[in-house]
Design a protein around this motif. Structure first.
Motif, PDB file in Angstrom:
ATOM      1  N   LEU A 138      19.120  96.837  71.187  1.00  0.00           N
ATOM      2  CA  LEU A 138      18.614  96.522  70.290  1.00  0.00           C
ATOM      3  C   LEU A 138      18.080  97.287  69.764  1.00  0.00           C
ATOM      4  CD1 LEU A 138      16.694  93.823  68.945  1.00  0.00           C
ATOM      5  CD2 LEU A 138      14.902  95.037  70.036  1.00  0.00           C
ATOM      6  N   ASN A 139      18.875  96.322  68.319  1.00  0.00           N
ATOM      7  CA  ASN A 139      18.141  97.128  66.693  1.00  0.00           C
ATOM      8  C   ASN A 139      17.856  96.588  65.462  1.00  0.00           C
ATOM      9  OD1 ASN A 139      20.487  99.355  67.795  1.00  0.00           O
ATOM     10  ND2 ASN A 139      21.657  97.608  67.643  1.00  0.00           N
ATOM     11  N   LEU A 140      16.709  97.482  64.984  1.00  0.00           N
ATOM     12  CA  LEU A 140      16.554  96.921  63.330  1.00  0.00           C
ATOM     13  C   LEU A 140      16.738  98.047  62.698  1.00  0.00           C
ATOM     14  CD1 LEU A 140      14.530  96.029  61.525  1.00  0.00           C
ATOM     15  CD2 LEU A 140      12.120  97.532  62.203  1.00  0.00           C
ATOM     16  N   ASP A 141      18.454  97.447  61.354  1.00  0.00           N
ATOM     17  CA  ASP A 141      19.048  98.426  60.370  1.00  0.00           C
ATOM     18  C   ASP A 141      19.203  99.317  61.023  1.00  0.00           C
ATOM     19  OD1 ASP A 141      17.455  96.102  58.916  1.00  0.00           O
ATOM     20  OD2 ASP A 141      15.738  97.591  58.200  1.00  0.00           O
ATOM     21  N   ARG A 142      19.057 100.136  60.898  1.00  0.00           N
ATOM     22  CA  ARG A 142      19.609 101.382  61.570  1.00  0.00           C
ATOM     23  C   ARG A 142      18.841 101.784  62.381  1.00  0.00           C
ATOM     24  NH1 ARG A 142      22.589 105.452  57.436  1.00  0.00           N
ATOM     25  NH2 ARG A 142      23.898 105.992  58.965  1.00  0.00           N
TER      26      ARG A 142
END
Length: 291
Positions: A138-142
């Motif tokens: 899971l990512n948030l932006d970069r």
């Protein structure tokens, strides 16, 4: 002159959804908030219109309806087409909630922001940025938030959930046990989960509050009712999982709004206000970092 006319014709035709490029449909209805899309016809609570051609990539958030085609995104508001935006590829998924976003094979497209080079199998555009899943986590932006194998995302105004064998809740990183492998979910004051066994109502921490057995297809909500498909037909449920009502068949004599996208590619005449609103809304939010 002949070559000029030919080039002009090719340019105009490129702005119209090309039905032969859309994956063949089995004829099954596409579930959206409040109703279904069957072929070209959108029939939902408070919304009836005809799309220019069938597409499986349709999503709704209140008055906003997104219909994605290869290389084109149509945005409707209150049943009227408001904008036509070029897409840099063929859609793989479309999200209207919390904010509009289209997944493509190797990138994401966000109206008002443009293209983000994130190869995502699911994503949500929120006020905190773009949450997205790849095969690693899971990512948030970069930024990588969590390693693991997650299949899809769902959110309300407070929390974002990433679903796998269990659910990860953000921003507090709470691990939520699930009664089975989730196929779909919606997050309201409670957590509603679709599994192979049926529909589950859980607390936001995973306590079991209710269950409705059955084989259902998809799960959507408008905040007041839950919507799913049972044997290919729309089933509307109250938040306690009791049956509320079914969508009544459309009166054949009723007028269905039917519009063609502007072949100039600039949207219809009254689309400028939505374009400005979309851009200004996106500009006021924290933008994802450019990769």
């Amino acid at each position: 002159m002949r070559w000029g006319l030919l080039a002009l014709g090719l340019g105009l035709s490129a702005c119209i959804p090309q039905t032969q490029s859309t994956p063949a449909s089995s004829g099954a209805p596409v579930l959206i908030e409040g109703g279904v899309v069957e072929g070209r016809l959108v029939q939902a609570a408070g919304l009836q219109l005809a799309l220019p051609s069938p597409t499986p990539w349709v999503a709704r958030n209140g008055p906003i309806l997104l219909a994605a085609y290869p290389f084109q995104l149509l945005i409707y508001q209150n049943g009227f087409i408001q904008d036509s935006l070029p897409l840099p590829g063929v859609p793989t998924f479309v999200r209207a909630k919390p904010l509009p976003l289209v997944g493509l094979e190797d990138r994401l497209f966000v109206p008002g922001l443009g293209t983000l080079m994130y190869k995502a199998k699911d994503a949500l555009y929120t006020r905190e940025g773009v949450f997205w899943l790849d095969d690693e986590g899971l990512n948030l932006d970069r930024r990588r938030l969590s390693e693991g194998r997650y299949s899809f995302l769902s959110a309300n105004q407070r929390y974002v959930y990433a679903f796998g064998r269990e659910a990860l809740r953000l921003p507090d990183n709470l691990r939520v046990p699930l009664p089975g492998m989730a196929r779909a979910a919606v997050v309201l004051e409670d957590l509603y989960l679709l599994t192979d066994e049926g529909l589950h109502r859980l607390s936001l921490e995973g306590l079991r509050l209710g269950f409705r057995a059955g084989r259902f297809g998809g799960l959507e909500t408008d905040g007041t009712f839950l919507y799913t498909l049972e044997s290919g037909r729309l089933l509307t449920l109250r938040l306690n999982l009791d049956t509320a009502r079914r969508l009544e068949p459309t009166d054949p004599s009723a007028e269905v709004k039917e519009q063609e996208p502007d072949p100039s590619g600039a949207g219809v005449a009254n689309a400028e206000s939505l374009g400005r609103d979309t851009a200004s809304t996106a500009a006021s939010l924290p933008h994802p970092e450019a990769p």
